[in-house]
Each structure stands twice: as C-alpha cells, then as structure tokens.
Motif scaffolding. Structure first.
Motif, PDB file in Angstrom:
ATOM      1  N   GLU A 257      -1.196   5.634   4.897  1.00  0.00           N
ATOM      2  CA  GLU A 257      -2.076   6.766   4.603  1.00  0.00           C
ATOM      3  C   GLU A 257      -3.545   6.343   4.616  1.00  0.00           C
ATOM      4  O   GLU A 257      -4.391   7.041   5.176  1.00  0.00           O
ATOM      5  CB  GLU A 257      -1.717   7.373   3.246  1.00  0.00           C
ATOM      6  N   ALA A 258      -3.849   5.241   3.966  1.00  0.00           N
ATOM      7  CA  ALA A 258      -5.243   4.796   3.843  1.00  0.00           C
ATOM      8  C   ALA A 258      -5.682   3.945   5.036  1.00  0.00           C
ATOM      9  O   ALA A 258      -6.857   3.586   5.128  1.00  0.00           O
ATOM     10  CB  ALA A 258      -5.425   3.999   2.554  1.00  0.00           C
ATOM     11  N   LYS A 259      -4.725   3.635   5.925  1.00  0.00           N
ATOM     12  CA  LYS A 259      -5.009   2.815   7.107  1.00  0.00           C
ATOM     13  C   LYS A 259      -5.596   1.456   6.708  1.00  0.00           C
ATOM     14  O   LYS A 259      -6.631   1.024   7.204  1.00  0.00           O
ATOM     15  CB  LYS A 259      -5.930   3.557   8.072  1.00  0.00           C
ATOM     16  N   VAL A 260      -4.906   0.832   5.750  1.00  0.00           N
ATOM     17  CA  VAL A 260      -5.238  -0.532   5.345  1.00  0.00           C
ATOM     18  C   VAL A 260      -4.012  -1.404   5.585  1.00  0.00           C
ATOM     19  O   VAL A 260      -2.903  -0.907   5.765  1.00  0.00           O
ATOM     20  CB  VAL A 260      -5.663  -0.598   3.855  1.00  0.00           C
ATOM     21  N   SER A 261      -4.211  -2.707   5.590  1.00  0.00           N
ATOM     22  CA  SER A 261      -3.089  -3.610   5.826  1.00  0.00           C
ATOM     23  C   SER A 261      -2.119  -3.595   4.654  1.00  0.00           C
ATOM     24  O   SER A 261      -2.478  -3.219   3.523  1.00  0.00           O
ATOM     25  CB  SER A 261      -3.597  -5.034   6.044  1.00  0.00           C
ATOM     26  N   LEU A 262      -0.899  -4.006   4.925  1.00  0.00           N
ATOM     27  CA  LEU A 262       0.104  -4.046   3.862  1.00  0.00           C
ATOM     28  C   LEU A 262      -0.296  -5.006   2.733  1.00  0.00           C
ATOM     29  O   LEU A 262      -0.115  -4.665   1.555  1.00  0.00           O
ATOM     30  CB  LEU A 262       1.471  -4.416   4.438  1.00  0.00           C
ATOM     31  N   PRO A 263      -0.842  -6.196   3.022  1.00  0.00           N
ATOM     32  CA  PRO A 263      -1.282  -7.056   1.918  1.00  0.00           C
ATOM     33  C   PRO A 263      -2.327  -6.391   1.016  1.00  0.00           C
ATOM     34  O   PRO A 263      -2.315  -6.580  -0.206  1.00  0.00           O
ATOM     35  CB  PRO A 263      -1.856  -8.277   2.632  1.00  0.00           C
ATOM     36  N   VAL A 264      -3.231  -5.610   1.609  1.00  0.00           N
ATOM     37  CA  VAL A 264      -4.227  -4.883   0.815  1.00  0.00           C
ATOM     38  C   VAL A 264      -3.533  -3.877  -0.102  1.00  0.00           C
ATOM     39  O   VAL A 264      -3.830  -3.782  -1.299  1.00  0.00           O
ATOM     40  CB  VAL A 264      -5.234  -4.173   1.737  1.00  0.00           C
ATOM     41  N   ALA A 265      -2.603  -3.123   0.452  1.00  0.00           N
ATOM     42  CA  ALA A 265      -1.892  -2.120  -0.340  1.00  0.00           C
ATOM     43  C   ALA A 265      -1.056  -2.764  -1.438  1.00  0.00           C
ATOM     44  O   ALA A 265      -0.981  -2.256  -2.563  1.00  0.00           O
ATOM     45  CB  ALA A 265      -1.010  -1.272   0.573  1.00  0.00           C
ATOM     46  N   LEU A 266      -0.429  -3.896  -1.128  1.00  0.00           N
ATOM     47  CA  LEU A 266       0.359  -4.607  -2.145  1.00  0.00           C
ATOM     48  C   LEU A 266      -0.530  -5.114  -3.273  1.00  0.00           C
ATOM     49  O   LEU A 266      -0.138  -5.067  -4.449  1.00  0.00           O
ATOM     50  CB  LEU A 266       1.113  -5.772  -1.500  1.00  0.00           C
ATOM     51  N   LEU A 267      -1.718  -5.600  -2.936  1.00  0.00           N
ATOM     52  CA  LEU A 267      -2.654  -6.050  -3.965  1.00  0.00           C
ATOM     53  C   LEU A 267      -3.003  -4.909  -4.910  1.00  0.00           C
ATOM     54  O   LEU A 267      -3.011  -5.084  -6.136  1.00  0.00           O
ATOM     55  CB  LEU A 267      -3.917  -6.601  -3.303  1.00  0.00           C
TER      56      LEU A 267
END
Length: 327
Positions: A257-267
């Motif tokens: 949704e936010a078009k960010v990487s998975l590591p960013v979203a996991l953080l």
C-alpha cells in the motif's frame, strides 16, 4: 440474540451515557466514510480485506475510503464533514478539538513510536543542541511537528531558534535527502525507509513524546449512529487481532500500500508499533495531560483554553468497553 442486535444494544447504552438526550432513531446510513493511512496499518488491513463492506452490504450502506497523508489531513476531513471516522495522533487530535473540531476518540488503533528527529547520514548534527539555527522540516498539526517542539524544549531551545519548513511527511523525507533541509521530524513508514534505504540517522528518539494512534469519530455521527460506530470498532478489533497473529503478512500489506520495501514495513510493524491496548483509558488521558502544555507554550490554542476539560471530553473511555477483545 443475534450478534448485531447485541452490538446495537451495547452501543446504544454507551452512547446514551456519553450523549444523554441525543440518541434517537437515525435514518439508514447510505454511506460510511472512513480514512486509511500508512501510519495506521490496522486501517490498511481492514480496507484490504473488505470486512466493513461485507458487514454493511445487507444494509445497503456503501463504504468510502479516503487516504490521509497525515494527522492534519485526517482532522481537516473530519472538521469539514468529509469523513465520519478518521485516524490521527493523540496530541494532534487534542489540538484540533481545542480549536473547534467536533470529535471524540472511542478507540486507540496503536501505541507507535512513529516519529523521531532525523538527519542525513553525513550530517554533522549529533544532538538536539546542534539544531540551533538549522532548517527543519515537519508537517504542522501532526505528532512529528509537536514532537519537534517538545524536543527543542528538552535542549532549552525555542521554535524561533530554528527555521521550520512546513512540508507533508513524504516531502520532508525528500527535502532531507536532497539537502534542502538540515533535519526532519519524520513519520513512519517514510522515516524507516529513509533509515534503511538512505542511511539517515535518528538523532533524538523519545517514545513518551509519541502520542497514541487515535481513531476519532465526529460527535454528530457517534451520537446519531452508535451501532454503526460499534461495528466499525469491531472491525478494527478484528484487524488488530489479525495483525498481532500475522505481523509478517500485515507488513506485506503495508509494503504494497505504501510502496515501501518489506524490511521497512517490518521495522514499522514489528519494532515500532504496539497493538496491545485499544481501549481509551486514564493512560491516554495522562499522556495528553503531560503533552498539553506545549500547545499553550507555543500559542497553538486560544489563551485561557481549559485543555484538561478538552482532554476529558475528547478521550471517550466508555463507548468501546463492551466491544474490546482482551489480549
């Protein structure tokens, strides 16, 4: 007794307590308007799975989702009656309420550490004291902006000691990384992305200065549609419990949704979001009481405003009590 009838009875009783004399039969709801925001993963999950659309389909009620780029936008939409229910930071909600936005907060969507003060990886800024005379980006009317003001006070600085650059959160990140500002009061997921992808550094963190994620309802909507509000909160509860059970999958939704990487979203979801306490309580009242003086110190509310009264009127500790699933 059917589940929906139980919800209506519980919500009607709660609303009668909160709005004595205002609860009455309302016309059928044709459209339910809510916001979704990248700083509220719960809203993203709820929107992705269509649980509200499913619940309200039999009533002929359509669901309208509106993207909030920040607390300021969500609160503007609420004030303009463009949405019925919207998500913001707690201190931002208090600021809006004190300045006339007619809202109450019956639900807490998270306890995040979503903001900090950020500089580029090659910056010579190492402490709050180093911010004197610097250009700092922050979105007015949001938790990051108020976080900035509170942080300056920690270092004995005033707002006039820095040059504030008013930008929306995503634009603040770009301005920082392009060297157009010296520092930025960040907001996740943009802040996490800047850290992991550009090496940006957090020079000041203080989780106590991050006010909670408030789910706010317009007062007139809550009074006229307590059962519908209760169903929204039940849906948020379903999404909250799903995130707790499926954090990696929730991060994938945020990433997409936010078009960010998975590591960013996991953080953001695993390390900076606490979904354990959704019921508004004295904890949230106290947090706002501790934060409120910055609004008066910076003349962000009218002189003489009784902020303690506004806080007690904003934080609705009763409505959601029968609706919350204990974890």
């Amino acid at each position: 007794m059917q589940r929906r009838t139980l919800l209506q009875l519980a919500a009607g009783s709660a609303a009668a307590t909160v709005f004595p004399g205002l609860v009455q039969a309302a016309s059928p709801l044709k459209e339910l308007r809510l916001d979704y925001a990248y700083y509220s993963p719960t809203s993203l999950v709820l929107r992705r799975f269509g649980w509200l659309e499913e619940d309200f389909k039999a009533d002929g009620t359509s669901i309208k989702w509106v993207l909030s780029a920040g607390s300021n936008r969500a609160l503007e939409y609420l004030n303009a009656n463009s949405i019925d229910i919207g998500s913001s930071a707690g201190l931002a909600a208090l600021l809006a309420k004190a300045n006339g936005t007619p809202i109450k907060t019956p639900y807490i969507f998270s306890r995040p550490e979503w903001t900090a003060l950020v500089v580029r990886k090659d910056s010579g800024i190492r402490s709050l004291a180093d911010l004197k005379g610097k250009k700092i980006a922050a979105t007015k009317g949001t938790d990051p902006y108020l976080f900035l003001l509170r942080s300056l006070k920690v270092a004995g600085l005033k707002r006039s000691d820095i040059e504030h650059i008013s930008l929306q959160h995503a634009d603040g990140r770009i301005a920082l990384e392009q060297g157009k500002v010296d520092a930025w009061a960040g907001l996740d997921p943009h802040m996490a992305a800047s850290e992991l992808e550009s090496g940006s550094r957090l020079i000041y963190r203080n989780v106590a200065f991050n006010t909670y994620g408030f789910l706010n309802a317009r007062e007139d909507f809550l009074a006229a549609h307590p059962a519908e509000t209760a169903r929204v909160i039940r849906a948020y509860e379903r999404a909250r419990l799903w995130i707790i059970a499926n954090p990696a999958d929730a991060a994938r939704i945020l990433s997409e949704e936010a078009k960010v990487s998975l590591p960013v979203a996991l953080l953001q979801i695993k390390l900076r979001s606490d979904f354990s306490n959704p019921l508004p309580s004295s904890e949230h009242v106290k947090a706002l009481q501790l934060a409120a003086p910055i609004l008066q110190d910076e003349a962000l509310v009218k002189a003489g405003t009784d902020l303690n009264r506004v806080i007690l009127d904003l934080v609705d500790t009763r409505f959601s009590q029968p609706l919350i699933t204990r974890t």
